[in-house]
Enzyme design. Sequence first.
Site, PDB file in Angstrom:
ATOM      1  N   HIS A 145      -2.539  -2.861  -6.185  1.00  0.00           N
ATOM      2  CA  HIS A 145      -2.994  -2.537  -4.832  1.00  0.00           C
ATOM      3  C   HIS A 145      -4.507  -2.676  -4.741  1.00  0.00           C
ATOM      4  CE1 HIS A 145      -3.574   0.575  -1.418  1.00  0.00           C
ATOM      5  NE2 HIS A 145      -3.407  -0.636  -0.927  1.00  0.00           N
ATOM      6  N   SER A 160       0.822  -1.202   0.000  1.00  0.00           N
ATOM      7  CA  SER A 160       0.000   0.000   0.000  1.00  0.00           C
ATOM      8  C   SER A 160       0.856   1.252   0.000  1.00  0.00           C
ATOM      9  CB  SER A 160      -0.918  -0.004   1.223  1.00  0.00           C
ATOM     10  OG  SER A 160      -0.154  -0.216   2.379  1.00  0.00           O
ATOM     11  N   ASN A 192      -4.033   6.119  -0.895  1.00  0.00           N
ATOM     12  CA  ASN A 192      -3.452   6.381   0.426  1.00  0.00           C
ATOM     13  C   ASN A 192      -2.809   7.765   0.528  1.00  0.00           C
ATOM     14  OD1 ASN A 192      -4.306   4.189   1.849  1.00  0.00           O
ATOM     15  ND2 ASN A 192      -2.578   2.908   1.276  1.00  0.00           N
ATOM     16  N   GLU A 247      -5.547  -0.350  -7.786  1.00  0.00           N
ATOM     17  CA  GLU A 247      -4.570   0.586  -8.336  1.00  0.00           C
ATOM     18  C   GLU A 247      -3.482  -0.245  -9.009  1.00  0.00           C
ATOM     19  OE1 GLU A 247      -4.305   4.438  -5.501  1.00  0.00           O
ATOM     20  OE2 GLU A 247      -3.736   2.591  -4.500  1.00  0.00           O
TER      21      GLU A 247
END
Length: 284
Positions: free
Chosen positions: A140, A119, A190, A152
């Site tokens: 991800h 991540s 994130n 992702e």
Amino acid sequence: MDINKVGVVGCGLMGSGIAQIAAQAGCDVVVREVDEALCAKGKGKIEKFLGKAVEKGKMTEEDMNAVLGRMTFTTELSGFSECDLVVEAIIENLDIKRELFAELDTICPPHTVFASNTSSLSVGDMAASTNRAANFVGLHFFNPVPLMKLVEVVRTLETSDEAFDASCAFGEKVGKVVVRAKDSPGFVVNLLLVPYLLDAIRALESGVATKEDIDAGMKLGCGHPMGPLELLDFVGLDTTMYIADIMFHEFKQYRYSAPPMLRRLVASGRHGRKTRYGFYDYRK
Ligand code: CAA
């Protein structure tokens, strides 16, 4: 490049979900865990999720058995020697991941694409531990993997167009919407989510409102399925602190610095739902 046979390293929360959706998409899947007990635990998680889908009438028992039949569980990495794609979903530790990929590099044929579900760690740093940097991406996924619609797909400076396109096609094959991102700390989600979660803790720390009101504010005011403190418990306070520390190390910006309250909660073992106590108490 068609991806039909997939290896998944690690069958925890993320690995089990990734293995499940790959098998549901018709791929043959090899899953590796470090011992038989963890293989059984991971398989149990997938059986439970699929069993619920059958109960809810979202899947037939026959389909469930076909999905499970496409999965093999092993404790050996040698099981990956025929995979088109290997997705790593182990602990977020760069050295351990680099060691794993270096070993996989000696086992898998040159065409195998390597992917990390990291991540926040640098995908390029992992790729550099292999001789296939062109065949290396980030994939991800989001928790819970079978329900969250996004993946992702991350390209490093070295990722080839062929490997990147094949990885995006795989993301679509497993039913996800693909967001393409550079190998930059936190990618897209994130980068934005972590400061938001940390700010929610700062708001609680400074007494702006109760945890219940902070969560209700974001759920009802912004239409989020979970409030930020509930989501922190769901993701794991330890995991969030770890990601924040990596991002702070990269950017050196206050917005990524873990607030003292987060550190205190993690130190006291309150890691969220997984320990049945975080911001909220799940022990009852
Ligand atoms: N099989 C098939 N479908 C299932 C299922 C199963 N076993 N379990 C649940 N579902 C379906 C349900 O039937 C329901 O579908 P419908 O709307 O069509 O009825 C849907 O999935 C939602 O399930 P629930 O009603 O049981 O649960 P919910 O509505 O409370 O949603 C949730 C649960 C999806 C987790 C939701 O609360 C949510 O989206 N939370 C936010 C999660 C999130 O943000 N995750 C990302 C975290 S960040 C991350 O992962 C990345 C990182 O790097 C930190």
